[in-house]
Design an enzyme around this catalytic site. Structure first.
Site, PDB file in Angstrom:
ATOM      1  N   HIS B  30       0.838  -1.203   0.000  1.00 52.64           N
ATOM      2  CA  HIS B  30       0.000   0.000   0.000  1.00 52.64           C
ATOM      3  C   HIS B  30       0.874   1.253   0.000  1.00 52.64           C
ATOM      4  O   HIS B  30       1.225   1.764   1.059  1.00 52.64           O
ATOM      5  CB  HIS B  30      -0.904   0.002   1.227  1.00 52.64           C
ATOM      6  CG  HIS B  30      -1.806  -1.197   1.318  1.00 52.64           C
ATOM      7  ND1 HIS B  30      -1.369  -2.436   1.723  1.00 52.64           N
ATOM      8  CD2 HIS B  30      -3.132  -1.349   1.042  1.00 52.64           C
ATOM      9  CE1 HIS B  30      -2.379  -3.296   1.700  1.00 52.64           C
ATOM     10  NE2 HIS B  30      -3.458  -2.668   1.295  1.00 52.64           N
ATOM     11  N   GLY B 119      -3.826  -3.122  11.463  1.00 53.41           N
ATOM     12  CA  GLY B 119      -4.296  -3.658  10.194  1.00 53.41           C
ATOM     13  C   GLY B 119      -5.802  -3.830  10.248  1.00 53.41           C
ATOM     14  O   GLY B 119      -6.526  -3.296   9.407  1.00 53.41           O
ATOM     15  N   LEU B 121      -8.916  -2.492  10.990  1.00 49.92           N
ATOM     16  CA  LEU B 121      -9.080  -1.047  11.092  1.00 49.92           C
ATOM     17  C   LEU B 121      -9.803  -0.604  12.352  1.00 49.92           C
ATOM     18  O   LEU B 121     -10.674  -1.268  12.882  1.00 49.92           O
ATOM     19  CB  LEU B 121      -9.793  -0.523   9.843  1.00 49.92           C
ATOM     20  CG  LEU B 121      -8.946  -0.664   8.568  1.00 49.92           C
ATOM     21  CD1 LEU B 121      -9.721  -0.213   7.342  1.00 49.92           C
ATOM     22  CD2 LEU B 121      -7.636   0.090   8.680  1.00 49.92           C
ATOM     23  N   GLY B 158     -10.847   4.671   7.025  1.00 51.17           N
ATOM     24  CA  GLY B 158     -11.388   3.381   7.451  1.00 51.17           C
ATOM     25  C   GLY B 158     -11.468   3.276   8.953  1.00 51.17           C
ATOM     26  O   GLY B 158     -12.477   2.810   9.507  1.00 51.17           O
ATOM     27  N   ASN B 187      -7.992  11.979   3.372  1.00 50.59           N
ATOM     28  CA  ASN B 187      -7.733  12.012   1.925  1.00 50.59           C
ATOM     29  C   ASN B 187      -8.958  11.702   1.078  1.00 50.59           C
ATOM     30  O   ASN B 187      -8.876  11.684  -0.160  1.00 50.59           O
ATOM     31  CB  ASN B 187      -6.572  11.065   1.563  1.00 50.59           C
ATOM     32  CG  ASN B 187      -6.877   9.615   1.901  1.00 50.59           C
ATOM     33  OD1 ASN B 187      -8.037   9.199   1.924  1.00 50.59           O
ATOM     34  ND2 ASN B 187      -5.836   8.835   2.147  1.00 50.59           N
ATOM     35  N   ILE B 189     -10.384   9.054   0.319  1.00 53.35           N
ATOM     36  CA  ILE B 189     -10.314   7.898  -0.583  1.00 53.35           C
ATOM     37  C   ILE B 189     -10.397   6.613   0.233  1.00 53.35           C
ATOM     38  O   ILE B 189      -9.750   6.476   1.270  1.00 53.35           O
ATOM     39  CB  ILE B 189      -8.980   7.899  -1.366  1.00 53.35           C
ATOM     40  CG1 ILE B 189      -8.928   9.070  -2.348  1.00 53.35           C
ATOM     41  CG2 ILE B 189      -8.770   6.577  -2.116  1.00 53.35           C
ATOM     42  CD1 ILE B 189      -9.914   8.994  -3.484  1.00 53.35           C
ATOM     43  N   HIS B 261      -3.899   3.115  -3.492  1.00 49.19           N
ATOM     44  CA  HIS B 261      -4.142   2.606  -2.142  1.00 49.19           C
ATOM     45  C   HIS B 261      -3.447   1.280  -1.868  1.00 49.19           C
ATOM     46  O   HIS B 261      -2.660   1.170  -0.936  1.00 49.19           O
ATOM     47  CB  HIS B 261      -5.644   2.445  -1.885  1.00 49.19           C
ATOM     48  CG  HIS B 261      -5.931   1.760  -0.585  1.00 49.19           C
ATOM     49  ND1 HIS B 261      -5.985   2.429   0.610  1.00 49.19           N
ATOM     50  CD2 HIS B 261      -6.127   0.444  -0.288  1.00 49.19           C
ATOM     51  CE1 HIS B 261      -6.198   1.563   1.586  1.00 49.19           C
ATOM     52  NE2 HIS B 261      -6.297   0.359   1.070  1.00 49.19           N
ATOM     53  N   GLU B 406     -18.010  -3.068  24.530  1.00 52.61           N
ATOM     54  CA  GLU B 406     -17.235  -4.289  24.726  1.00 52.61           C
ATOM     55  C   GLU B 406     -15.973  -4.292  23.866  1.00 52.61           C
ATOM     56  O   GLU B 406     -14.881  -4.657  24.334  1.00 52.61           O
ATOM     57  CB  GLU B 406     -18.094  -5.522  24.387  1.00 52.61           C
ATOM     58  CG  GLU B 406     -19.324  -5.690  25.277  1.00 52.61           C
ATOM     59  CD  GLU B 406     -20.502  -4.835  24.858  1.00 52.61           C
ATOM     60  OE1 GLU B 406     -20.450  -4.201  23.781  1.00 52.61           O
ATOM     61  OE2 GLU B 406     -21.499  -4.785  25.607  1.00 52.61           O
ATOM     62  N   PHE B 432     -20.931 -11.988  24.715  1.00 53.55           N
ATOM     63  CA  PHE B 432     -20.521 -10.761  24.027  1.00 53.55           C
ATOM     64  C   PHE B 432     -19.027 -10.729  23.709  1.00 53.55           C
ATOM     65  O   PHE B 432     -18.519  -9.714  23.220  1.00 53.55           O
ATOM     66  CB  PHE B 432     -20.993  -9.531  24.791  1.00 53.55           C
ATOM     67  CG  PHE B 432     -22.491  -9.452  24.856  1.00 53.55           C
ATOM     68  CD1 PHE B 432     -23.243  -9.606  23.699  1.00 53.55           C
ATOM     69  CD2 PHE B 432     -23.159  -9.274  26.053  1.00 53.55           C
ATOM     70  CE1 PHE B 432     -24.633  -9.575  23.736  1.00 53.55           C
ATOM     71  CE2 PHE B 432     -24.546  -9.237  26.101  1.00 53.55           C
ATOM     72  CZ  PHE B 432     -25.291  -9.390  24.946  1.00 53.55           C
ATOM     73  N   HIS B 468     -28.431 -14.246  24.896  1.00 52.35           N
ATOM     74  CA  HIS B 468     -27.460 -14.022  25.972  1.00 52.35           C
ATOM     75  C   HIS B 468     -26.765 -15.303  26.423  1.00 52.35           C
ATOM     76  O   HIS B 468     -25.921 -15.249  27.308  1.00 52.35           O
ATOM     77  CB  HIS B 468     -28.160 -13.354  27.167  1.00 52.35           C
ATOM     78  CG  HIS B 468     -28.457 -11.893  26.944  1.00 52.35           C
ATOM     79  ND1 HIS B 468     -29.160 -11.443  25.862  1.00 52.35           N
ATOM     80  CD2 HIS B 468     -28.116 -10.783  27.650  1.00 52.35           C
ATOM     81  CE1 HIS B 468     -29.260 -10.123  25.914  1.00 52.35           C
ATOM     82  NE2 HIS B 468     -28.627  -9.698  26.976  1.00 52.35           N
ATOM     83  N   ARG B 515     -23.076 -17.658  36.268  1.00 51.26           N
ATOM     84  CA  ARG B 515     -23.979 -16.772  37.004  1.00 51.26           C
ATOM     85  C   ARG B 515     -24.470 -17.472  38.270  1.00 51.26           C
ATOM     86  O   ARG B 515     -24.598 -16.851  39.319  1.00 51.26           O
ATOM     87  CB  ARG B 515     -25.189 -16.426  36.127  1.00 51.26           C
ATOM     88  CG  ARG B 515     -26.211 -15.573  36.859  1.00 51.26           C
ATOM     89  CD  ARG B 515     -27.547 -15.473  36.124  1.00 51.26           C
ATOM     90  NE  ARG B 515     -28.443 -14.557  36.818  1.00 51.26           N
ATOM     91  CZ  ARG B 515     -29.759 -14.537  36.684  1.00 51.26           C
ATOM     92  NH1 ARG B 515     -30.347 -15.372  35.849  1.00 51.26           N
ATOM     93  NH2 ARG B 515     -30.492 -13.681  37.354  1.00 51.26           N
TER      94      ARG B 515
END
Lengths: 659, 659
Positions: B30, B119, B121, B158, B187, B189, B261, B406, B432, B468, B515
């Site tokens: 890139h 990497g 993003l 990104g 930029n 792009i 890019h 999270e 989660f 859940h 729990r």
């Protein structure tokens, strides 16, 4: 903008009473949100929501999404009070018990009127975006007479803190989905206490920055709620209505505190609330006049539905819209012809490219597909078959530039599939299923026909390295219930897998596709869709069978080379292509026993975690895979580096046979 | 705010030249981002970043995060030019090849100076938030003399579209992390083309709404960059600097387009760029004067480092800060005493409660822990041992109210662990992990000591229902490399697992906790940490051993009841507790063979997907689990409903033994 508060207040209090009684009876649940939003919901259902309790499948109904799904008693109350067949009062009495459709969180597969399963925060709102997209697309396709409805979402502070809401509202703002309205339960309370503990943001300014119309109201003032909703309906942008509410409104000592959020109020507090609300009916009883007023709200929709049905009956679009909403496929002959063409003229292409070729056949033949990619269109090869962009200027388009929003894309796909009339597919790299995983799980749980085009499916993506190379992803997705994970080995299998995916009315599919080119293995016309078997023999042992190699996707050629090397030494080897373990597991015993004989060494080959393969190979078999993270280098170097070559594999098989 | 542009421009062009040459040589990569941000990075490294290339482990260095990790040649160029030992020019020549530390994306475990792996993003930015939190905490603990540095992040479009950036900046704004500065490569792009394809948001207004200071600059005007950075440094809020840049700046025909890019520019375009930039040196050569100017930038940091070392040498905090930054633990005797106390006075509590009890011993003894929860403090039981809230008013606090974030929490935990000096733990529900999975993977890949307190780990959570209830989560996490998944069965194991987790310098841990209440099974003092074995016998067969039951977590009592019922009928049964499969797999052959004998029926019992258990039970064993989604009901009803009772399990084992 005046409302009949004297009529509405007891109706709203009926929601409060049912909510606190049901939570108390279950000794579990969330009374705070239904009590806080009862007034807003009452205005919405009385004056705005287009729905017909007798016809919950009405294509042109408004979609109502309770994104703050823990407040499930709000929607159960509303469905019961307005006259849906279910839930009955007995169902509500059995809130959160085995067998009741009134589950802890609303489940789309348990109750009509529950448009989607919610509870994982933020996703309801994001699915609402998908519903609003589907609505605009079908409107552009079939016209205002047949498709012209809104999407309403009730969201809490949690929904607005989750990252997915950023992706969802960015998409909605960009696409100018003006028929989407989010009612924000702005109560400043989260589970841990005041929202001030963890956030300082100006939510309204943030929404405005993202292209939304924003209006506020007093969530306990019927006239003010009405004013805000009318303003939102009039604006061309998607709208956020900040409804200033008191959580647990009506609970004399607990309202306005997190104590009402997720626990029963208790007998004394409920008694106090009844007194404060002037509610004298017994638990689970609604006075006749109040119930009659609620039932009357359904009549408005009944009339509207009747008028719509009349237009529909006279429309040339009727058959097509009916077909689409029923989820029935058109003729897929074009895809069969494409497969026949591949057999006649083999194509050694990457399976992502093969997917593009399949889509070039599918998209013209199946007008309900809506494709897209999370900013990897050229890499996922998802734009094919002449489809054009879906934009704010052209909702008739069938290709969504989702942007760098994997989770938002997947949730929007769920929303589209749940809305009906469209079949969504969307792409990113397989490794980024991690980003979208919360929504993929809801695809599986909600039984949506969402098709995930996940390319760059192994170390074969090469130089981008470990962050971009899936290792555990195939195993982690195969472990998920009700999801097909398909990893085709060549262009024919890719087309077959696409056909299987389209045919799954009640199940999502992951297509795991290679970046790198793959030789075509299937060179003969098959009498059936072999990939639909999940696994099948591509090469039978030439001599006495000693070994069965199970292989998926891009490792097919290595498997065949290994088999040929072993056959040259007199070892008989079957090679079994296994594009989909879930479908193989669904085959009958005889078929599975034929493919996986008990008297052979079973070897799995897949450039991914070996986790789980032992269910086929046993502990005495051999698992060729990668149980570490990958590396950054050209694919041609990485495969041998990680032991993927006939030279490396054959001795391991021989060694196993000799011990 | 004037800079020496004549000196800086060739320095920036050296980055451009190296970036385009390396990508061209690799035929992959890139170039657009490094070329676009070269000017900004040059100002940052010359005039602001506090770093000493000779001492990349300097505790008080500024942290620099390249969140837009695909632009990896930017950081490789900077590290080489400023004089870090690696990468060498040969390393850069081998960009993206096996063995080179210059991987496709920056990997923290390959190069000093790469503070984190980026990497995927948005996560670099979110890890930057964690680094900035750790810095403020250590500053509050050790004072300005020893800890006083900034966190700098370069982020692309990104990163700012990903949902996680919303969570990250919400946390940073709320915590007023004024020493964090994000340089946005504005930029316009993305990979698919113009950002306008998929977004319309006013990013700057959004950041302002979230409590950030925002300033813009021309990203190719050195004086303007300098002005903006100075303004950001002066503001007390975290800052976003919108650097208006041209992607691929210098490429004569491709700059400003997505063509730069993610692909090599090509020989002709590079020739044109050299001409446009006035760059006459050969590929991979940097003229001596330009290199000397770059090397001089490191001297500023060398001086600062020397001054800091002097203060450190004279500080009473030296030993403690050294210990913490080395990641060495203090004495854990308090935890051993806690375990001894449990043996003396058994506690039948939920393992989440047992975790709280362990933390009550750990937190006073281990001052570097920083706990927190994603808005489930009372459910995750994560606030214990007298620790107070970490807030904008009190960075000395050790408990973070992360809010409903999270993914942002997990990424911040990674950032804290990477910063060093603290050990982060954080809680949410096990289900989660799906939301946080992208960051959990980076914990494993980056080898961070992040400890995830994941409660409500099965259908045992009861009424909240399928959304859940984890089913596939344990399997999906066990499939991930370099991650410990620990599911303790009682209070003793929970404390043992906490000890193991703390001791993992280079590995994250998931603690899966119940729990519901669990009886204490471990009633005798053990000579070692049995959980560290991964699996061990809790009950030996009373008669001739026919069966070995493998069990994890809350199903222990059902396993023991099943074993007792079988023993009563003369069937010998071992019960093996298996809190951590990964650690068991690391035991020697003899230990594993002793626990898993080849002559017994092996049965796994776990209230979760059976996927993967066949690696221990073989295909002839028995797997008791749940391979569908869960249901909404009290836990006491759900366990028998899904077949978890001795009554349901014993006949299956008998049946298997008799066939």
């Amino acid at each position: 903008m005046t409302t009949d508060a004297a009529r509405l207040q007891p109706m709203a209090n009926a929601i409060r009473a049912l909510s606190m009684d049901a939570v108390q009876a279950a000794n579990s649940g969330h009374p705070g949100m239904p009590m806080g939003m009862a007034d807003v919901a009452t205005v919405l259902f009385n004056n705005h929501l287009k729905f017909d309790p007798a016809r919950p499948d009405w294509a042109d109904r408004d979609r109502f999404v309770l994104s703050a799904g823990h407040g499930s008693m709000l929607i159960y109350s509303l469905l019961h009070l307005t006259g849906y067949a279910r839930p009955t009062m007995d169902d509500i009495r059995n809130f959160r018990q085995i067998g009741s459709p009134c589950a802890g969180h609303p489940e789309n597969f348990l109750l009509e009127g529950v448009e989607c399963t919610t509870g994982p925060l933020g996703q309801g709102l994001a699915m609402g975006v998908g519903m609003a997209m589907a609505e605009r697309h079908l409107n552009a396709t079939f016209g205002d007479d047949l498709v012209d409805h809104r999407t309403w979402v009730i969201a809490g502070d949690g929904c607005l803190m989750e990252g997915i809401n950023h992706e969802a509202i960015g998409l909605a703002g960009h696409l100018k989905l003006g028929r989407m309205i989010v009612l924000w339960d702005d109560n400043n309370i989260t589970i841990d206490g005041s929202a001030d503990l963890s956030t300082s943001e100006d939510v309204k300014a943030r929404y405005e920055a993202t292209g939304w119309h924003v209006v506020s109201c007093d969530g306990h003032d019927f006239d003010d709620i009405e004013r805000a909703i009318e303003e939102a309906k009039a604006d061309g942008r998607p709208s956020l209505i900040a409804c200033k509410t008191v959580i647990g409104k009506g609970a004399p000592t607990k309202q306005g505190t997190s104590a009402t959020h997720g626990a029963p109020l208790g007998v004394d507090e409920i008694a106090g609330a009844r007194e404060a609300l002037g509610w004298t009916a017994e638990p689970f009883e609604v006075p006749a006049e109040i119930l009659a007023n609620w039932r009357a709200t359904g009549e408005r929709g009944s009339d509207a539905h009747g008028e719509w049905a009349g237009r529909m009956a006279n429309s040339p679009h009727k058959a097509e819209l009916d077909r689409r909403m029923a989820g029935d496929l058109p003729d897929l002959g074009a895809l069969d012809e494409h497969i026949a063409g591949l057999v006649a003229d083999p194509q050694g292409v990457a399976s992502r490219k093969a997917s593009e070729m399949a889509l070039a056949a599918i998209n013209p033949a199946v007008p309900e597909t809506i494709g897209g990619s999370a900013d990897l269109t050229g890499s996922n090869n998802t734009k094919a078959g002449g489809i054009e962009a879906f934009t704010a200027d052209d909702y008739a388009g069938r290709y969504v530039y989702y942007g760098i929003r994997e989770f938002g894309m997947a949730a929007a796909m769920n929303g589209m599939a749940l809305h009906g009339g469209v079949i969504p597919y969307g792409g990113t790299f397989l490794v980024f299923t991690d980003y979208a995983r919360g929504a993929i799980r809801l695809s599986a749980l909600q039984q949506t026909r969402a098709i995930y085009v996940m390319t760059h499916d192994s170390i074969g993506l090469g130089e981008d390295g470990p962050t971009h190379q899936p290792i555990e992803h195939l195993a982690s997705l195969r472990a998920m219930p009700n999801l097909l994970v398909m990893r085709p080995a060549d262009a024919v299998e890719t087309a077959e897998c696409w056909k299987v995916a389209l045919e799954q009315k009640d199940r999502p599919t992951i297509l795991a596709l290679s970046r790198q080119g793959l030789p075509q293995v299937r060179l003969d016309a098959a009498s059936e869709n072999m990939s639909a078997r999940g696994a099948y023999r591509v090469k039978s042992a030439g001599s006495d069978r000693k070994v069965v190699i199970l292989v998926t996707g891009s490792e097919m050629s290595i498997a065949i080379q290994s088999a040929e090397a072993l056959e040259a030494e007199g070892v008989g080897v079957d090679v079994v292509s296994m594009p989909c373990t879930e479908l193989f597991d669904e085959q009958d015993d005889a078929y599975r026993a034929d493919i996986l004989p008990s008297d052979a060494l079973i070897v799995s080959i897949e450039a991914a975690s070996t986790f789980g393969w032992q269910r086929y190979t046993g502990t005495d078999g051999l698992n060729i895979g990668i149980d570490t993270f990958g590396g950054s280098a050209p694919a041609k170097d990485l495969f041998p580096h990680f032991g993927f070559s006939a030279e490396a594999i054959v001795p391991q098989i021989q060694n196993k046979l000799n011990n």
